[in-house]
Design a protein around this motif. Sequence first.
Motif, mmCIF file in Angstrom:
data_model
loop_
_atom_site.group_PDB
_atom_site.id
_atom_site.type_symbol
_atom_site.label_atom_id
_atom_site.label_comp_id
_atom_site.label_asym_id
_atom_site.label_seq_id
_atom_site.Cartn_x
_atom_site.Cartn_y
_atom_site.Cartn_z
ATOM 1 N N ASP A 1 14.490 12.641 -1.202
ATOM 2 C CA ASP A 1 15.781 12.351 -1.814
ATOM 3 C C ASP A 1 15.764 10.941 -2.385
ATOM 4 N N CYS A 2 16.585 10.713 -3.421
ATOM 5 C CA CYS A 2 16.712 9.373 -3.968
ATOM 6 C C CYS A 2 18.115 9.183 -4.507
ATOM 7 N N ASP A 3 18.519 7.922 -4.602
ATOM 8 C CA ASP A 3 19.806 7.584 -5.190
ATOM 9 C C ASP A 3 19.673 7.302 -6.679
ATOM 10 N N VAL A 4 18.520 6.752 -7.084
ATOM 11 C CA VAL A 4 18.246 6.438 -8.484
ATOM 12 C C VAL A 4 16.908 7.052 -8.849
ATOM 13 N N LEU A 5 16.879 7.801 -9.934
ATOM 14 C CA LEU A 5 15.663 8.474 -10.384
ATOM 15 C C LEU A 5 15.256 7.898 -11.739
ATOM 16 N N ARG A 61 0.811 -1.221 0.000
ATOM 17 C CA ARG A 61 0.000 0.000 0.000
ATOM 18 C C ARG A 61 0.838 1.261 0.000
ATOM 19 N N ASP A 62 2.001 1.214 0.660
ATOM 20 C CA ASP A 62 2.823 2.421 0.752
ATOM 21 C C ASP A 62 3.803 2.566 -0.415
ATOM 22 N N ALA A 63 3.687 1.714 -1.431
ATOM 23 C CA ALA A 63 4.613 1.794 -2.568
ATOM 24 C C ALA A 63 4.297 2.969 -3.483
ATOM 25 N N VAL A 64 3.055 3.470 -3.442
ATOM 26 C CA VAL A 64 2.657 4.586 -4.289
ATOM 27 C C VAL A 64 2.355 5.799 -3.417
ATOM 28 N N ALA A 65 3.055 6.879 -3.665
ATOM 29 C CA ALA A 65 2.799 8.137 -2.965
ATOM 30 C C ALA A 65 1.891 8.981 -3.858
ATOM 31 N N TRP A 66 0.599 8.989 -3.542
ATOM 32 C CA TRP A 66 -0.364 9.720 -4.357
ATOM 33 C C TRP A 66 -0.243 11.219 -4.105
ATOM 34 N N GLN A 67 -0.755 11.972 -5.037
ATOM 35 C CA GLN A 67 -0.810 13.431 -4.944
ATOM 36 C C GLN A 67 0.598 14.031 -4.764
ATOM 37 N N HIS A 68 1.546 13.472 -5.518
ATOM 38 C CA HIS A 68 2.919 13.986 -5.526
ATOM 39 C C HIS A 68 3.268 14.367 -6.963
ATOM 40 N N ARG A 69 2.991 15.598 -7.306
ATOM 41 C CA ARG A 69 3.305 16.091 -8.652
ATOM 42 C C ARG A 69 4.706 16.692 -8.632
ATOM 43 N N LEU A 70 5.620 16.069 -9.365
ATOM 44 C CA LEU A 70 7.001 16.536 -9.397
ATOM 45 C C LEU A 70 7.086 17.868 -10.133
ATOM 46 N N VAL A 71 7.753 18.835 -9.519
ATOM 47 C CA VAL A 71 7.965 20.122 -10.182
ATOM 48 C C VAL A 71 9.434 20.365 -10.492
ATOM 49 N N ALA A 72 10.333 19.654 -9.791
ATOM 50 C CA ALA A 72 11.760 19.829 -10.066
ATOM 51 C C ALA A 72 12.537 18.643 -9.512
ATOM 52 N N ALA A 73 13.610 18.288 -10.223
ATOM 53 C CA ALA A 73 14.554 17.280 -9.749
ATOM 54 C C ALA A 73 15.943 17.887 -9.858
ATOM 55 N N THR A 74 16.649 17.935 -8.746
ATOM 56 C CA THR A 74 17.939 18.623 -8.692
ATOM 57 C C THR A 74 19.041 17.653 -8.279
ATOM 58 N N PRO A 75 20.103 17.550 -9.072
ATOM 59 C CA PRO A 75 21.213 16.676 -8.669
ATOM 60 C C PRO A 75 21.806 17.117 -7.334
ATOM 61 N N ARG A 76 22.078 16.143 -6.467
ATOM 62 C CA ARG A 76 22.738 16.437 -5.204
ATOM 63 C C ARG A 76 24.249 16.526 -5.422
ATOM 64 N N PRO A 77 24.974 17.168 -4.504
ATOM 65 C CA PRO A 77 26.411 17.420 -4.731
ATOM 66 C C PRO A 77 27.226 16.171 -5.043
ATOM 67 N N HIS A 78 26.961 15.067 -4.401
ATOM 68 C CA HIS A 78 27.803 13.882 -4.573
ATOM 69 C C HIS A 78 27.142 12.832 -5.461
ATOM 70 N N ALA A 79 25.866 12.571 -5.242
ATOM 71 C CA ALA A 79 25.152 11.582 -6.059
ATOM 72 C C ALA A 79 23.674 11.667 -5.719
ATOM 73 N N GLY A 80 22.865 11.163 -6.625
ATOM 74 C CA GLY A 80 21.429 11.144 -6.372
ATOM 75 C C GLY A 80 20.759 12.464 -6.694
ATOM 76 N N PHE A 81 19.494 12.563 -6.296
ATOM 77 C CA PHE A 81 18.684 13.717 -6.667
ATOM 78 C C PHE A 81 17.776 14.134 -5.500
ATOM 79 N N LYS A 82 17.525 15.428 -5.449
ATOM 80 C CA LYS A 82 16.486 15.952 -4.566
ATOM 81 C C LYS A 82 15.250 16.194 -5.414
#
Length: 374
Positions: free
Chosen positions: A147-151, A116-137
């Motif tokens: 935050d994520c390591d793989v987008l 049930r918690d695999a889908v985060a509803w009502q999350h419209r992405l407006v921006a994805a920004t690379p983090r300094p070392h790896a991954g994305f905000k």
Amino acid sequence: MRIAIVGGGLGGLTLARILHRNGIDAVVYEREASRSARSQGGSLDLHPESGQKALAEAGLAGRFRAEARPEGEEHRILDPAGRTLVHHRPRPGSFSGRPEIDRSALRDLLLDSLPRDAVAWQHRLVAATPRPHAGFKLTFDGSRSADCDVLIGADGARSVVRPLLTDAALSSVATLVELTISDADRRHPDLAELVGPGNLWCVGVNQILAAQRLGDGSIRVGISLPPDDRHPGAYRSKRALLDMFDGWAPNLTALIEAADGPPIPRRIEAMPTGSRWAHQPGITLIGDAAHLMPPVGEGANQAMLDAAELAAELVSNPTDPDSAIRRYEEAMFSRTHPIAEMSARVQAMMLSPTAADDIVRFFTPRPTEPAPAD
């Protein structure tokens, strides 16, 4: 490894399901408020080598067979006078071809297979920004973030993730106007009989009037026209559409007259054939976000196969997702290039002045050549 999948369509959900089935957590961020927030569209035929293969990898082949409608493969093509040009009838009860399934039923099947918690509803992405070392905000509407390591961008034609990898521009390939006839068997039995259990195409010069039976008894009507610069309002009345089909058989234009509510027009777009991008660590695309094609039957199937192939690479290389993504991308580019070329040719053929003759040739099986003599 925190994996973020942006987009809860068929590709994104298939990817999440196969990853979860193999013990890899992933979160799907979906902009809709719930699974029932909007209509998911008509039905689609799942191909054995792509969509069905992906469902088998997801462990959902049995559930698919319980929901699918093999009779939905029936396909009739008519001319504007209502004469039958092609009539394909599938073998009764056979799943050996490309059985139809409603998009909503397939999406529900995938959603029900996830925690049930695999889908985060009502999350419209407006921006994805690379983090300094790896991954994305990831920043979502309402100032929420994660935050994520793989987008993984599975967010369709208007992907927010795609511009991080490529500046490929979309081009218009058609105009599609959609209508719906609900409870057709009871309210419009003559149209229900005309459409049958599957798909009906009425092919004219530079225009197609199509109808498709859904599992809930409704009929989804689609009008395909060449792309133009007219305002969408030009297609928002039945009267305007009927004028476009003046002279067509009345039992065909009745599909427009019987529709519930106003027509819904939208522009159909595609990415340039052969589009690809230079690999970047920790990010990739699947489905329409990666290779938006004209809608001639391959989009959802290729999106689900993308998901299965990317999941297989990530499962095989859980400690080296960058290598997994690189291998997935190279295979995906090679696989989808000829399919995108074919889809573009079919789309152009369907809206050409000689569409009726071309489509009849396309759907007429070639006679088997005799074996050479000894």
